[in-house]
Design a protein around this motif. Structure first.
Motif, PDB file in Angstrom:
ATOM      1  N   SER A 189      27.733  43.196  42.842  1.00 45.26           N
ATOM      2  CA  SER A 189      26.704  44.163  43.230  1.00 45.26           C
ATOM      3  C   SER A 189      26.809  45.365  42.294  1.00 45.26           C
ATOM      4  O   SER A 189      27.690  45.424  41.427  1.00 45.26           O
ATOM      5  CB  SER A 189      26.885  44.592  44.691  1.00 45.26           C
ATOM      6  OG  SER A 189      28.153  45.204  44.865  1.00 45.26           O
ATOM      7  N   LYS A 190      25.910  46.310  42.479  1.00 45.18           N
ATOM      8  CA  LYS A 190      25.934  47.526  41.673  1.00 45.18           C
ATOM      9  C   LYS A 190      26.268  48.726  42.557  1.00 45.18           C
ATOM     10  O   LYS A 190      25.740  48.874  43.649  1.00 45.18           O
ATOM     11  CB  LYS A 190      24.583  47.729  40.972  1.00 45.18           C
ATOM     12  CG  LYS A 190      24.403  46.858  39.746  1.00 45.18           C
ATOM     13  CD  LYS A 190      23.195  47.291  38.932  1.00 45.18           C
ATOM     14  CE  LYS A 190      23.108  46.491  37.635  1.00 45.18           C
ATOM     15  NZ  LYS A 190      21.960  46.926  36.797  1.00 45.18           N
ATOM     16  N   ARG A 191      27.153  49.558  42.024  1.00 46.08           N
ATOM     17  CA  ARG A 191      27.537  50.764  42.739  1.00 46.08           C
ATOM     18  C   ARG A 191      27.534  51.911  41.751  1.00 46.08           C
ATOM     19  O   ARG A 191      28.247  51.881  40.743  1.00 46.08           O
ATOM     20  CB  ARG A 191      28.921  50.591  43.370  1.00 46.08           C
ATOM     21  CG  ARG A 191      29.353  51.747  44.255  1.00 46.08           C
ATOM     22  CD  ARG A 191      30.697  51.440  44.886  1.00 46.08           C
ATOM     23  NE  ARG A 191      30.627  50.214  45.678  1.00 46.08           N
ATOM     24  CZ  ARG A 191      31.701  49.544  46.101  1.00 46.08           C
ATOM     25  NH1 ARG A 191      32.921  49.987  45.776  1.00 46.08           N
ATOM     26  NH2 ARG A 191      31.563  48.450  46.818  1.00 46.08           N
ATOM     27  N   LEU A 192      26.700  52.897  42.007  1.00 41.51           N
ATOM     28  CA  LEU A 192      26.538  54.032  41.099  1.00 41.51           C
ATOM     29  C   LEU A 192      26.179  53.572  39.688  1.00 41.51           C
ATOM     30  O   LEU A 192      26.656  54.108  38.689  1.00 41.51           O
ATOM     31  CB  LEU A 192      27.814  54.882  41.078  1.00 41.51           C
ATOM     32  CG  LEU A 192      28.245  55.497  42.421  1.00 41.51           C
ATOM     33  CD1 LEU A 192      29.562  56.258  42.260  1.00 41.51           C
ATOM     34  CD2 LEU A 192      27.156  56.410  42.950  1.00 41.51           C
ATOM     35  N   GLY A 193      25.342  52.530  39.635  1.00 44.04           N
ATOM     36  CA  GLY A 193      24.878  52.034  38.352  1.00 44.04           C
ATOM     37  C   GLY A 193      25.841  51.127  37.628  1.00 44.04           C
ATOM     38  O   GLY A 193      25.539  50.662  36.528  1.00 44.04           O
ATOM     39  N   ARG A 194      27.003  50.849  38.229  1.00 41.76           N
ATOM     40  CA  ARG A 194      28.004  49.997  37.585  1.00 41.76           C
ATOM     41  C   ARG A 194      28.178  48.696  38.366  1.00 41.76           C
ATOM     42  O   ARG A 194      28.075  48.671  39.583  1.00 41.76           O
ATOM     43  CB  ARG A 194      29.351  50.722  37.489  1.00 41.76           C
ATOM     44  CG  ARG A 194      29.311  52.009  36.688  1.00 41.76           C
ATOM     45  CD  ARG A 194      30.686  52.628  36.579  1.00 41.76           C
ATOM     46  NE  ARG A 194      31.613  51.750  35.886  1.00 41.76           N
ATOM     47  CZ  ARG A 194      32.901  52.039  35.712  1.00 41.76           C
ATOM     48  NH1 ARG A 194      33.405  53.168  36.197  1.00 41.76           N
ATOM     49  NH2 ARG A 194      33.683  51.197  35.063  1.00 41.76           N
ATOM     50  N   ARG A 195      28.444  47.633  37.625  1.00 44.96           N
ATOM     51  CA  ARG A 195      28.649  46.336  38.263  1.00 44.96           C
ATOM     52  C   ARG A 195      30.044  46.279  38.894  1.00 44.96           C
ATOM     53  O   ARG A 195      31.045  46.567  38.246  1.00 44.96           O
ATOM     54  CB  ARG A 195      28.524  45.203  37.236  1.00 44.96           C
ATOM     55  CG  ARG A 195      28.645  43.804  37.825  1.00 44.96           C
ATOM     56  CD  ARG A 195      28.619  42.761  36.710  1.00 44.96           C
ATOM     57  NE  ARG A 195      28.484  41.395  37.209  1.00 44.96           N
ATOM     58  CZ  ARG A 195      29.523  40.628  37.556  1.00 44.96           C
ATOM     59  NH1 ARG A 195      30.767  41.090  37.441  1.00 44.96           N
ATOM     60  NH2 ARG A 195      29.336  39.398  38.000  1.00 44.96           N
ATOM     61  N   VAL A 196      30.069  45.881  40.155  1.00 40.99           N
ATOM     62  CA  VAL A 196      31.343  45.694  40.849  1.00 40.99           C
ATOM     63  C   VAL A 196      31.316  44.332  41.528  1.00 40.99           C
ATOM     64  O   VAL A 196      30.261  43.785  41.826  1.00 40.99           O
ATOM     65  CB  VAL A 196      31.586  46.800  41.898  1.00 40.99           C
ATOM     66  CG1 VAL A 196      31.740  48.148  41.236  1.00 40.99           C
ATOM     67  CG2 VAL A 196      30.464  46.836  42.933  1.00 40.99           C
ATOM     68  N   CYS A 197      32.495  43.767  41.759  1.00 39.24           N
ATOM     69  CA  CYS A 197      32.581  42.463  42.401  1.00 39.24           C
ATOM     70  C   CYS A 197      33.563  42.545  43.559  1.00 39.24           C
ATOM     71  O   CYS A 197      34.679  43.068  43.410  1.00 39.24           O
ATOM     72  CB  CYS A 197      33.031  41.405  41.397  1.00 39.24           C
ATOM     73  SG  CYS A 197      33.193  39.752  42.123  1.00 39.24           S
ATOM     74  N   ASN A 198      33.150  42.026  44.703  1.00 45.23           N
ATOM     75  CA  ASN A 198      33.994  42.018  45.888  1.00 45.23           C
ATOM     76  C   ASN A 198      34.616  40.634  46.052  1.00 45.23           C
ATOM     77  O   ASN A 198      33.937  39.693  46.462  1.00 45.23           O
ATOM     78  CB  ASN A 198      33.167  42.379  47.117  1.00 45.23           C
ATOM     79  CG  ASN A 198      34.007  42.435  48.382  1.00 45.23           C
ATOM     80  OD1 ASN A 198      35.228  42.275  48.334  1.00 45.23           O
ATOM     81  ND2 ASN A 198      33.360  42.649  49.519  1.00 45.23           N
ATOM     82  N   PRO A 199      35.919  40.478  45.743  1.00 50.05           N
ATOM     83  CA  PRO A 199      36.568  39.168  45.866  1.00 50.05           C
ATOM     84  C   PRO A 199      37.210  38.950  47.233  1.00 50.05           C
ATOM     85  O   PRO A 199      37.968  37.995  47.431  1.00 50.05           O
ATOM     86  CB  PRO A 199      37.632  39.240  44.767  1.00 50.05           C
ATOM     87  CG  PRO A 199      38.048  40.682  44.770  1.00 50.05           C
ATOM     88  CD  PRO A 199      36.808  41.482  45.140  1.00 50.05           C
ATOM     89  N   GLU A 200      36.887  39.820  48.195  1.00 50.32           N
ATOM     90  CA  GLU A 200      37.563  39.812  49.495  1.00 50.32           C
ATOM     91  C   GLU A 200      37.471  38.455  50.196  1.00 50.32           C
ATOM     92  O   GLU A 200      38.436  37.994  50.813  1.00 50.32           O
ATOM     93  CB  GLU A 200      36.961  40.906  50.380  1.00 50.32           C
ATOM     94  CG  GLU A 200      37.559  40.959  51.781  1.00 50.32           C
ATOM     95  CD  GLU A 200      36.881  42.013  52.649  1.00 50.32           C
ATOM     96  OE1 GLU A 200      37.236  42.099  53.833  1.00 50.32           O
ATOM     97  OE2 GLU A 200      36.002  42.736  52.131  1.00 50.32           O
ATOM     98  N   HIS A 201      36.320  37.790  50.100  1.00 53.31           N
ATOM     99  CA  HIS A 201      36.116  36.545  50.843  1.00 53.31           C
ATOM    100  C   HIS A 201      36.385  35.295  50.006  1.00 53.31           C
ATOM    101  O   HIS A 201      36.107  34.182  50.452  1.00 53.31           O
ATOM    102  CB  HIS A 201      34.687  36.504  51.390  1.00 53.31           C
ATOM    103  CG  HIS A 201      34.368  37.647  52.315  1.00 53.31           C
ATOM    104  ND1 HIS A 201      34.954  37.787  53.558  1.00 53.31           N
ATOM    105  CD2 HIS A 201      33.550  38.721  52.150  1.00 53.31           C
ATOM    106  CE1 HIS A 201      34.498  38.891  54.138  1.00 53.31           C
ATOM    107  NE2 HIS A 201      33.651  39.479  53.300  1.00 53.31           N
ATOM    108  N   VAL A 202      36.892  35.467  48.795  1.00 50.62           N
ATOM    109  CA  VAL A 202      37.199  34.315  47.946  1.00 50.62           C
ATOM    110  C   VAL A 202      38.489  33.668  48.431  1.00 50.62           C
ATOM    111  O   VAL A 202      39.549  34.310  48.450  1.00 50.62           O
ATOM    112  CB  VAL A 202      37.349  34.752  46.472  1.00 50.62           C
ATOM    113  CG1 VAL A 202      37.745  33.548  45.617  1.00 50.62           C
ATOM    114  CG2 VAL A 202      36.058  35.366  45.963  1.00 50.62           C
ATOM    115  N   HIS A 203      38.407  32.404  48.828  1.00 55.41           N
ATOM    116  CA  HIS A 203      39.607  31.721  49.295  1.00 55.41           C
ATOM    117  C   HIS A 203      39.389  30.208  49.260  1.00 55.41           C
ATOM    118  O   HIS A 203      38.264  29.727  49.271  1.00 55.41           O
ATOM    119  CB  HIS A 203      39.970  32.155  50.726  1.00 55.41           C
ATOM    120  CG  HIS A 203      38.971  31.725  51.759  1.00 55.41           C
ATOM    121  ND1 HIS A 203      37.773  32.380  51.966  1.00 55.41           N
ATOM    122  CD2 HIS A 203      38.983  30.684  52.638  1.00 55.41           C
ATOM    123  CE1 HIS A 203      37.100  31.801  52.937  1.00 55.41           C
ATOM    124  NE2 HIS A 203      37.807  30.756  53.367  1.00 55.41           N
ATOM    125  N   GLY A 204      40.473  29.478  49.193  1.00 55.38           N
ATOM    126  CA  GLY A 204      40.445  28.026  49.331  1.00 55.38           C
ATOM    127  C   GLY A 204      40.256  27.242  48.054  1.00 55.38           C
ATOM    128  O   GLY A 204      40.448  26.019  48.045  1.00 55.38           O
TER     129      GLY A 204
END
Length: 298
Positions: A189-204
């Motif tokens: 997603s984008k936050r303050l114009g910068r690309r960020v990635c949430n790996p919180e749910h990556v599993h398995g």
């Protein structure tokens, strides 16, 4: 076809005698002679030489020059990929339009001609694939993103039985093609114009490998397995290659991606598309985003 004498110098005489000197230029070369040379060059070279003079520009637009650059089954490609077919479309214009991304099958697929090989590149969206559990929002949902040419990807929250299947039937120009899945661990997603990635749910995905398969209507098969890694980046996972020998015969390609070990759940995966393109580019470590030879249409 050839241009006439381009320039005359004014009469000159150093001793009272009048004489004329003839000056010639590139425009004095007959277009037919230029075209007979251009047929042996690549499309990009033809477009570069077209800037030299009027004669070169005219020769670079000749139908017989571009018909030799088009795939043998270009008439099928025109009917399949173009919404409308103007009757007066030149071979050069056909080539230029084929080199641009052309949506078909309701916008769920896009194909373009790769200008250096004459092969077809194709991208198949997640919405045209058969995905187990896709109608249950507890498992999957489609999310909008600028990181897909289709502006939508399928995002997996969590599931036990992971299975994705697809198929395409197409008159591919002769050649060898690679098939790949374009995947992303984590939701960007984008936050303050910068690309960020949430790996919180990556599993398995590090417990058991994912199994990739493809088969063709003429009996070719390929199988590969690998663990999914590198969260935060789009990765192209190679399934296998297939060979097309006859462009007049449709080739049906079936492909799948599975991880059906139900001892654990897996999630946090973005599925964008399936790519098919000439294998020579995978061998060179290149991935084609799109093929567009914009200068041809000028």
């Amino acid at each position: 076809m050839g241009a006439g004498i381009s320039t005359f110098s004014p009469p000159q005489s150093s001793e009272g005698c009048s004489s004329s000197r003839l000056k010639t230029g590139l425009d004095d070369i007959p277009e037919s002679c230029i075209a007979s040379v251009l047929v042996h060059l690549s499309p990009t070279e033809i477009c570069s030489l077209a800037r030299l003079s009027r004669s070169f520009r005219g020769a670079a637009s000749a139908d017989f020059v571009w018909e030799l650059k088009l795939p043998k089954n270009y008439r099928y490609l025109v009917q399949k990929l173009f919404d409308e077919i103007p009757a007066d479309l030149s071979k050069k214009e056909i080539y230029a339009r084929l080199c641009r991304p052309n949506l078909f099958d309701g916008g769920t697929k896009v194909a373009w001609l790769e200008k250096s090989t004459g092969g077809i590149c194709m991208s198949i969206s997640a919405k045209s694939l058969s995905i187990t559990g896709i109608d249950d929002r507890r498992y999957w949902n489609f999310v909008q993103t600028e990181e897909s040419r289709f502006h939508t990807v399928a995002y997996l929250h969590q599931i036990w039985w992971f299975e994705v299947d697809g198929e395409v039937e197409f008159h591919f120009p002769a050649g060898t093609y690679s098939l790949l899945f374009r995947l992303h661990l984590g939701r960007a997603s984008k936050r303050l114009g910068r690309r960020v990635c949430n790996p919180e749910h990556v599993h398995g995905w590090d417990i058991k490998p994912v199994r990739f398969q493809l088969s063709t209507s003429d009996g070719q098969q390929a199988l590969s397995q690998c663990y999914l890694d590198d969260p935060g980046n789009w990765v192209h996972y190679h399934v296998g290659d297939f060979v097309v020998e006859n462009s007049d015969t449709p080739t049906k390609v079936k492909f799948s991606m599975t991880q059906i070990d139900c001892t654990h759940t897996k999630g946090g995966l973005c599925l964008d598309s399936v790519l098919i393109y000439p294998s020579v580019f995978r061998e060179k470590g290149k991935i084609l985003s799109q093929g567009c030879l914009c200068s041809i249409g000028g």
